[in-house]
Design a protein around this motif. Sequence first.
Motif, short mmCIF file in Angstrom:
data_model
loop_
_atom_site.label_atom_id
_atom_site.label_comp_id
_atom_site.label_asym_id
_atom_site.label_seq_id
_atom_site.Cartn_x
_atom_site.Cartn_y
_atom_site.Cartn_z
N VAL A 157 5.46 -18.61 -0.75
CA VAL A 157 5.71 -17.20 -1.08
C VAL A 157 6.67 -16.59 -0.06
N LYS A 158 7.61 -15.80 -0.55
CA LYS A 158 8.56 -15.12 0.33
C LYS A 158 8.61 -13.64 -0.01
N GLY A 159 9.14 -12.85 0.91
CA GLY A 159 9.40 -11.44 0.64
C GLY A 159 8.30 -10.48 1.05
N GLU A 160 8.60 -9.20 0.88
CA GLU A 160 7.65 -8.13 1.18
C GLU A 160 6.61 -8.06 0.06
N ILE A 161 5.34 -7.85 0.42
CA ILE A 161 4.26 -7.91 -0.56
C ILE A 161 3.38 -6.67 -0.49
N VAL A 162 3.05 -6.13 -1.65
CA VAL A 162 2.08 -5.04 -1.76
C VAL A 162 0.94 -5.52 -2.65
N ILE A 163 -0.28 -5.48 -2.11
CA ILE A 163 -1.47 -5.87 -2.86
C ILE A 163 -2.21 -4.61 -3.27
N LEU A 164 -2.57 -4.51 -4.54
CA LEU A 164 -3.34 -3.37 -5.04
C LEU A 164 -4.64 -3.90 -5.62
N VAL A 165 -5.75 -3.39 -5.13
CA VAL A 165 -7.06 -3.88 -5.51
C VAL A 165 -7.84 -2.78 -6.24
N ALA A 166 -8.31 -3.09 -7.44
CA ALA A 166 -9.08 -2.10 -8.22
C ALA A 166 -10.43 -1.82 -7.56
N LYS A 167 -10.96 -0.65 -7.81
CA LYS A 167 -12.26 -0.29 -7.23
C LYS A 167 -13.36 -1.19 -7.79
N LYS A 168 -14.47 -1.22 -7.08
CA LYS A 168 -15.60 -2.03 -7.47
C LYS A 168 -16.11 -1.63 -8.85
N GLY A 169 -16.34 -2.60 -9.72
CA GLY A 169 -16.83 -2.32 -11.07
C GLY A 169 -15.76 -2.20 -12.12
N TYR A 170 -14.49 -2.10 -11.71
CA TYR A 170 -13.41 -2.00 -12.70
C TYR A 170 -13.16 -3.38 -13.31
N SER A 171 -13.00 -3.42 -14.62
CA SER A 171 -12.78 -4.71 -15.29
C SER A 171 -11.60 -4.63 -16.24
N LEU A 172 -11.08 -5.78 -16.61
CA LEU A 172 -9.92 -5.86 -17.52
C LEU A 172 -10.34 -5.50 -18.95
N LEU A 230 -15.19 1.92 -1.78
CA LEU A 230 -14.30 3.06 -1.94
C LEU A 230 -13.95 3.24 -3.43
N PRO A 231 -14.16 4.43 -3.99
CA PRO A 231 -13.91 4.64 -5.42
C PRO A 231 -12.44 4.92 -5.72
N ALA A 232 -11.58 3.97 -5.38
CA ALA A 232 -10.14 4.17 -5.55
C ALA A 232 -9.44 2.83 -5.54
N THR A 233 -8.23 2.80 -6.07
CA THR A 233 -7.38 1.62 -5.94
C THR A 233 -6.91 1.53 -4.50
N ILE A 234 -7.05 0.36 -3.90
CA ILE A 234 -6.72 0.17 -2.50
C ILE A 234 -5.36 -0.52 -2.38
N VAL A 235 -4.47 0.06 -1.56
CA VAL A 235 -3.12 -0.46 -1.39
C VAL A 235 -3.00 -1.11 -0.02
N ILE A 236 -2.59 -2.37 -0.01
CA ILE A 236 -2.50 -3.15 1.21
C ILE A 236 -1.10 -3.76 1.33
N PHE A 237 -0.49 -3.64 2.51
CA PHE A 237 0.74 -4.37 2.79
C PHE A 237 0.38 -5.73 3.37
N GLU A 238 1.16 -6.75 3.01
CA GLU A 238 0.88 -8.07 3.57
C GLU A 238 2.16 -8.88 3.72
N SER A 239 2.13 -9.82 4.65
CA SER A 239 3.26 -10.73 4.86
C SER A 239 3.02 -12.00 4.05
N PRO A 240 4.09 -12.73 3.72
CA PRO A 240 3.93 -13.97 2.94
C PRO A 240 3.01 -14.99 3.63
N MET A 241 3.07 -15.05 4.95
CA MET A 241 2.29 -16.04 5.69
C MET A 241 0.79 -15.79 5.60
N ARG A 242 0.40 -14.53 5.41
CA ARG A 242 -1.04 -14.21 5.41
C ARG A 242 -1.58 -13.89 4.02
#
Length: 226
Positions: free
Chosen positions: A211-226, A152-164
């Motif tokens: 880890v505790k609390g509500e978590i949002v993971i954001l993943v850059a699109k494939k090929g994006y680099s620092l 997917l050519p976009a930043t992907i936003v994922i919700f996650e729990s501390p346990m996972r």
Amino acid sequence: MSGILYVVATPIGNLSDLTHRAEQTLQDVDLIAAEDTRTSRKLLNQYTIDTPLTPYHDKNEIRKAGELIKQLHGGKSVALISDAGTPCISDPGYRLVHAAREEGIEIVVIPGASSVTAALSISGLPTDHFYFNGFLPPKKGRKTTFESLETLPATIVIFESPMRLNRTLTDIQSYWGERVISICRELTKMYEETFFGTVSEAIDYFSKSKVKGEIVILVAKKGYSL
């Protein structure tokens, strides 16, 4: 005439983030449909709001939506709120809003806090295109979801729990390789934290402590680099 359904965003952590318009709306409506009345009562007490609350959550959503539509047709105004943030974004509300649309009931949005846009704004990742996935399937469909999002050519936003969190980071690395990511935890709260780096660095960082609390993971699109 039918009443109005207000979809009201509430703070995602810091109670001071309730907008003046949201406060006034919650004061003025006849009824507040809340995901968890105990959680919402804390917010209402903070602002001295004594509007009646009624539970509206995943387990009673189908039945409750019908009841609320009847009250709206009876002329009562109803505010829909979730535990935190904007209703209907990985929270209950869709069925009520959909039913109100079908019934021709007026719907008004009272915008405000959202962990999706808050996390994106401080992620350091491109935001011109993003895909909101919400929570990943815990078991069935998980592999299919990862495979469908890989290119997917976009930043992907994922919700996650501390346990996972560690499991999801490991899966991201396994399915997508070494991506650049940002992880936002406990946004607007006392222990707010944002991580920025690679998946490998994140796995190492978050494996060192509980880890505790509500978590949002954001993943850059494939090929994006620092």
